[in-house]
Each structure stands twice: as C-alpha cells, then as structure tokens.
Write a protein that holds these residues in place. Structure first.
Motif, short mmCIF file in Angstrom:
data_model
loop_
_atom_site.label_atom_id
_atom_site.label_comp_id
_atom_site.label_asym_id
_atom_site.label_seq_id
_atom_site.Cartn_x
_atom_site.Cartn_y
_atom_site.Cartn_z
N VAL A 28 0.82 -1.21 0.00
CA VAL A 28 0.00 0.00 0.00
C VAL A 28 0.86 1.27 0.00
N ASP A 29 2.04 1.21 0.63
CA ASP A 29 2.91 2.39 0.65
C ASP A 29 3.52 2.66 -0.73
N LYS A 76 -7.09 1.48 -0.73
CA LYS A 76 -6.53 2.84 -0.74
C LYS A 76 -7.04 3.60 -1.96
#
Length: 191
Positions: A28-29, A76
């Motif tokens: 996700v980062d 996200k």
C-alpha cells in the motif's frame, strides 16, 4: 447479454492510475496515484460512468506480495476516489504469471469476459484505457475502443502503435485526466 444503459469504462491500473515499477508495486505504501488520476476516476463516476479496473497482477504468482497487500492497495485507491465524490465499481485482476497459460492475463480477454458477465453487458464500444500494448490488444479482441495514455509505459507504447493496423488510430492522451473529456464526449454502449 442485455443493454442495461450502462456507461462502462475499463481502466488498467499500473501506469494509468498509479505509478508503475519494473520491481512491481508490492504494498500500500508503494501504491502512489499518478497526478490527476483519482480526480479523473471520480469525475467519470460522478457523470454516470461505471468505472472498472482490469489489471494483471503477476506479483501474486511471483510471491512478491499477497492477496491482503493487493486488497489494501485497492482499498486505498477506492478510498481516495470516494473522498473525491466518486466510486470504483469493481476491480478485476489476473493473479497468474506470464507462463501460467491462463485466459485472464492481458492481452487475452478473460478479464473483460468477467466484466461482461458481472455487469450483464457487452464490452463492444466500451473505452478501455491502458499504457501498454497488451492492455489495448485485450480491448481490441473484445471490440472495445482503446485509448492510450502516455503515463507509465505509454510513451514507449505510442511509438509502437503504427505497426499495429488495429491500433494505429488509437487516441493518445498525456494522462487519464486528459482523456476524460474525450471519454465523456465520445463513448456510450453500442450493444
């Protein structure tokens, strides 16, 4: 298949919506939206388009990330779009590697077949936005209207379009956001 009046738009993910990486987007980062892509999806959604993502994710087969990581990336993306007043209707992905012989890995049409089944519609005439030849070829095989963006691998792909007779007239835009007016003005379902 029935004509539901659905205004479907199919988008590739890596290189169209988010930054791509030759080392794969693994968590996700690392999943970072391209400038304007979230706003583009939200705008399409707010104006009545059903936005669906179709993406090859061979990092699953390569064990570079797992399903929880992939779902977190998609959560996200969906959250960012929702914060802009839009929505992503669905994400379809191929989890297989290039040598697995599946029917869903683009340029094969399995992901688009699944989208047609899920939404009880046909993809003929539907805009399909991608940054690679395999995205566009998957769309052409189902009668979609291919659109190339120059983000991701798009600039390299643009130089290859003239060699493909079925893709030589493909509209090309600098980004997904730049393609939105064209999509809104040009495409409705044809079947």
């Amino acid at each position: 298949m029935t004509d539901t009046g659905l205004k479907l738009v199919i988008l590739d993910r890596d290189g169209v919506i988010n930054e791509d990486s030759d080392a794969f987007v693994k968590n996700v980062d690392e999943w970072q939206p391209l400038p304007g892509s979230i706003e583009a999806i939200a705008e399409l959604s707010r104006t009545g388009h059903t936005v669906v993502i179709a993406t090859n994710q061979s990092g699953l087969a390569r064990e570079l990330f797992d399903l929880d990581d992939l779902e977190a990336m998609h959560a996200k993306m969906a959250g960012l779009v929702e914060a802009q007043g839009g929505s992503v209707a669905a994400v379809f992905y191929c989890p297989h590697g290039p040598d697995d012989g599946c029917n869903c890995r683009k340029p094969k049409s399995g992901l688009i077949d699944a989208i047609e089944a899920e939404f009880d519609t046909c993809a003929e005439g539907v805009p399909l936005v991608g940054d690679s030849l395999r995205d566009l070829e998957a769309g052409i095989s189902k009668g979609c209207a291919p659109i190339l963006v120059r983000t991701g691998k798009g600039r390299t792909t643009e130089s290859q379009l003239s060699a493909h007779s079925l893709l030589s007239d493909t509209p090309v835009f600098d980004s997904l956001l730049a393609a939105v007016p064209h999509i809104k003005a040009t495409y409705g379902q044809s079947c």
